[in-house]
Write a protein that holds these residues in place. Sequence first.
Motif, mmCIF file in Angstrom:
data_model
loop_
_atom_site.group_PDB
_atom_site.id
_atom_site.type_symbol
_atom_site.label_atom_id
_atom_site.label_comp_id
_atom_site.label_asym_id
_atom_site.label_seq_id
_atom_site.Cartn_x
_atom_site.Cartn_y
_atom_site.Cartn_z
ATOM 1 N N ALA A 1 41.551 -0.580 20.832
ATOM 2 C CA ALA A 1 40.357 -1.420 20.930
ATOM 3 C C ALA A 1 39.053 -0.639 20.791
ATOM 4 O O ALA A 1 38.135 -1.103 20.091
ATOM 5 C CB ALA A 1 40.369 -2.228 22.223
ATOM 6 N N PRO A 2 38.884 0.539 21.432
ATOM 7 C CA PRO A 2 37.629 1.278 21.236
ATOM 8 C C PRO A 2 37.402 1.646 19.773
ATOM 9 O O PRO A 2 36.265 1.578 19.277
ATOM 10 C CB PRO A 2 37.818 2.530 22.107
ATOM 11 N N PHE A 3 38.479 2.011 19.072
ATOM 12 C CA PHE A 3 38.361 2.306 17.645
ATOM 13 C C PHE A 3 37.963 1.051 16.873
ATOM 14 O O PHE A 3 37.093 1.097 15.993
ATOM 15 C CB PHE A 3 39.692 2.854 17.121
ATOM 16 N N ALA A 4 38.601 -0.080 17.200
ATOM 17 C CA ALA A 4 38.263 -1.338 16.531
ATOM 18 C C ALA A 4 36.801 -1.694 16.738
ATOM 19 O O ALA A 4 36.108 -2.140 15.810
ATOM 20 C CB ALA A 4 39.163 -2.459 17.051
ATOM 21 N N GLN A 5 36.304 -1.491 17.955
ATOM 22 C CA GLN A 5 34.903 -1.808 18.226
ATOM 23 C C GLN A 5 33.964 -0.927 17.405
ATOM 24 O O GLN A 5 32.940 -1.398 16.902
ATOM 25 C CB GLN A 5 34.611 -1.659 19.724
ATOM 26 N N GLU A 6 34.324 0.331 17.242
ATOM 27 C CA GLU A 6 33.500 1.245 16.442
ATOM 28 C C GLU A 6 33.371 0.787 14.993
ATOM 29 O O GLU A 6 32.317 0.970 14.370
ATOM 30 C CB GLU A 6 34.101 2.650 16.466
ATOM 31 N N ILE A 7 34.429 0.199 14.447
ATOM 32 C CA ILE A 7 34.412 -0.185 13.035
ATOM 33 C C ILE A 7 34.083 -1.665 12.842
ATOM 34 O O ILE A 7 34.147 -2.186 11.726
ATOM 35 C CB ILE A 7 35.745 0.158 12.352
ATOM 36 N N MET B 1 42.106 -7.764 30.144
ATOM 37 C CA MET B 1 40.688 -7.573 29.850
ATOM 38 C C MET B 1 40.131 -6.393 30.651
ATOM 39 O O MET B 1 39.313 -5.616 30.160
ATOM 40 C CB MET B 1 39.905 -8.846 30.179
ATOM 41 N N GLN B 2 40.588 -6.241 31.878
ATOM 42 C CA GLN B 2 40.116 -5.160 32.741
ATOM 43 C C GLN B 2 40.676 -3.804 32.286
ATOM 44 O O GLN B 2 40.027 -2.769 32.471
ATOM 45 C CB GLN B 2 40.515 -5.428 34.182
ATOM 46 N N ALA B 3 41.865 -3.812 31.697
ATOM 47 C CA ALA B 3 42.500 -2.558 31.285
ATOM 48 C C ALA B 3 41.676 -1.827 30.234
ATOM 49 O O ALA B 3 41.726 -0.593 30.143
ATOM 50 C CB ALA B 3 43.900 -2.841 30.746
ATOM 51 N N CYS B 4 40.929 -2.573 29.439
ATOM 52 C CA CYS B 4 40.014 -1.976 28.460
ATOM 53 C C CYS B 4 38.830 -2.918 28.356
ATOM 54 O O CYS B 4 38.831 -3.863 27.567
ATOM 55 C CB CYS B 4 40.709 -1.795 27.111
ATOM 56 N N ASP B 5 37.806 -2.662 29.162
ATOM 57 C CA ASP B 5 36.740 -3.635 29.387
ATOM 58 C C ASP B 5 35.658 -3.539 28.327
ATOM 59 O O ASP B 5 34.515 -3.160 28.600
ATOM 60 C CB ASP B 5 36.154 -3.439 30.785
ATOM 61 N N ILE B 6 36.038 -3.877 27.094
ATOM 62 C CA ILE B 6 35.081 -3.932 25.993
ATOM 63 C C ILE B 6 35.325 -5.220 25.216
ATOM 64 O O ILE B 6 36.418 -5.786 25.260
ATOM 65 C CB ILE B 6 35.191 -2.711 25.059
ATOM 66 N N VAL B 7 34.309 -5.664 24.490
ATOM 67 C CA VAL B 7 34.390 -6.954 23.803
ATOM 68 C C VAL B 7 35.499 -6.976 22.763
ATOM 69 O O VAL B 7 36.146 -8.016 22.547
ATOM 70 C CB VAL B 7 33.028 -7.299 23.165
ATOM 71 N N ALA B 8 35.768 -5.858 22.111
ATOM 72 C CA ALA B 8 36.784 -5.829 21.054
ATOM 73 C C ALA B 8 38.184 -6.079 21.578
ATOM 74 O O ALA B 8 39.092 -6.404 20.806
ATOM 75 C CB ALA B 8 36.734 -4.496 20.311
ATOM 76 N N ASN B 9 38.393 -5.923 22.877
ATOM 77 C CA ASN B 9 39.666 -6.276 23.506
ATOM 78 C C ASN B 9 39.576 -7.739 23.892
ATOM 79 O O ASN B 9 39.118 -8.084 24.981
ATOM 80 C CB ASN B 9 39.916 -5.402 24.733
ATOM 81 N N GLY B 10 40.009 -8.605 22.983
ATOM 82 C CA GLY B 10 39.753 -10.022 23.169
ATOM 83 C C GLY B 10 40.991 -10.891 23.150
ATOM 84 O O GLY B 10 42.134 -10.420 23.179
ATOM 85 N N ILE B 11 40.742 -12.200 23.069
ATOM 86 C CA ILE B 11 41.768 -13.223 23.252
ATOM 87 C C ILE B 11 41.799 -14.176 22.073
ATOM 88 O O ILE B 11 40.752 -14.607 21.583
ATOM 89 C CB ILE B 11 41.495 -14.034 24.531
ATOM 90 N N THR B 12 43.006 -14.503 21.614
ATOM 91 C CA THR B 12 43.218 -15.685 20.781
ATOM 92 C C THR B 12 43.507 -16.824 21.752
ATOM 93 O O THR B 12 44.571 -16.848 22.396
ATOM 94 C CB THR B 12 44.401 -15.496 19.817
ATOM 95 N N PHE B 13 42.572 -17.736 21.889
ATOM 96 C CA PHE B 13 42.714 -18.795 22.893
ATOM 97 C C PHE B 13 43.559 -19.922 22.306
ATOM 98 O O PHE B 13 43.065 -20.782 21.573
ATOM 99 C CB PHE B 13 41.351 -19.312 23.333
ATOM 100 N N CYS B 14 44.861 -19.885 22.613
ATOM 101 C CA CYS B 14 45.800 -20.891 22.104
ATOM 102 C C CYS B 14 46.054 -21.923 23.197
ATOM 103 O O CYS B 14 46.733 -21.641 24.190
ATOM 104 C CB CYS B 14 47.104 -20.233 21.667
ATOM 105 N N THR B 15 45.511 -23.106 23.014
ATOM 106 C CA THR B 15 45.631 -24.144 24.032
ATOM 107 C C THR B 15 47.061 -24.639 24.174
ATOM 108 O O THR B 15 47.447 -25.115 25.241
ATOM 109 C CB THR B 15 44.710 -25.332 23.699
ATOM 110 N N GLY B 16 47.851 -24.522 23.095
ATOM 111 C CA GLY B 16 49.232 -24.956 23.176
ATOM 112 C C GLY B 16 50.072 -24.023 24.021
ATOM 113 O O GLY B 16 50.832 -24.461 24.879
ATOM 114 N N SER B 17 49.930 -22.720 23.789
ATOM 115 C CA SER B 17 50.719 -21.748 24.546
ATOM 116 C C SER B 17 50.328 -21.751 26.012
ATOM 117 O O SER B 17 51.177 -21.868 26.909
ATOM 118 C CB SER B 17 50.530 -20.349 23.953
#
Length: 398
Positions: A225-231, A263-279
């Motif tokens: 995630a930190p790498f993803a946020q950088e790019i 979310m707490q394990a890596c508290d940056i925005v790039a560590n995010g969620i696909t909000f699937c209402t069905g699941s």
Amino acid sequence: MTHTMRWFGPNDPVSLMDIRQAGCTGVVSALHQIPVGEIWTVEAIKERIQIIEKDNNKYSPLKWLVVESLPVHEDIKKGLSSCEYFIENYKQSLQNLAICGIKTVCYNFMPVLDWSRTNLNYEMPDGSKALRFVWEDFAIFDLYILKRPNAEKDYEIELRESAKNKFESMSAEEIETLKNTALLGLPGSEEAFNLSTFQGLLDNYANIGDAELRANLYYFIQQVAPFAQEIGINLCIHPDDPPKSLLGLPRVVSTENDLAQLMQACDIVANGITFCTGSLGVREDNDLSKIIKRFGERIHFIHLRTTKREENPLNFHEAAHLAGDVDMYEVVKAILQEQNHRKNTGKGDISIPMRPDHGHQMLDDLNKKTYPGYSAIGRLKGLAELRGLQMSIERNLQ
């Protein structure tokens, strides 16, 4: 919300023109032809972009907005020493996607199986067909078809007895259909797991429980995630489907608390969620609008669908988009409020990509072979209903 649909590539019976005519501007796709763990090259990514966008000068433009999914190799999930190699490959694929302008990447961390169902052709009262999960039928597969060692401990004695009675009354064709349904591979793939080798895949997780899988997930996201946020890429994990342990395997992205820990394990925005209402909505203890309000800035992608819990709440089927257990009005309202918050604060992408998930097979599509849950007309119906709901809520929020 930015309206999108999932497209499985050139072999998808639903065409890009179908998606365009449904009113979408975005496409959700993946390079299913590349084996899990190998690098997605710039050339392969650009080829898919070219296919999606080739008619943009002639028709309403489409853009590849979301990758679903960039799969996580099983060695990462198992925490093997080889995971470092596959994590580096994952990061290189992310780098190449960023070079090509793609900013949202969905993934999941479900061991061995992706989403699971026991019936792909459950007939609804109107004659359309839906996906269904029946706990007793899954027990039949586990206990009497797969014959997983020590599986009995995962089922109550009454269920074991009823599953045995039902299994003994099933025809050979019914048993084969249930087996093939339970062993279905990743969405977008026509290859199912092989029963003769499937137990070996489960055995690889013999010493991996809830705590170990969580640790492996958190390690992965802390590296990536930190790498993803950088790019400039946002990662978004898809919840477990269904959100419970299956086949003795742990599942660690099923509840609000699971999401909070991740979310707490890596508290940056790039560590995010696909909000699937069905699941998430399969579980009655998940308050969906509350989850949106709690993790709003971390939601980078939305799947809108609803399931209906049956008399046995462990059983469910895919309901019409506005007719199941999910309070879709409150969900869409909370999403739009989050988007308004982003607009007012200048934080995050204002319009979140959304796709109508899992439509019923209906009308002319009943005569076609399509990926389960991904026929054109059912998703078109769902999107039309969701678009109308969105407009009415937006008017009230002004």
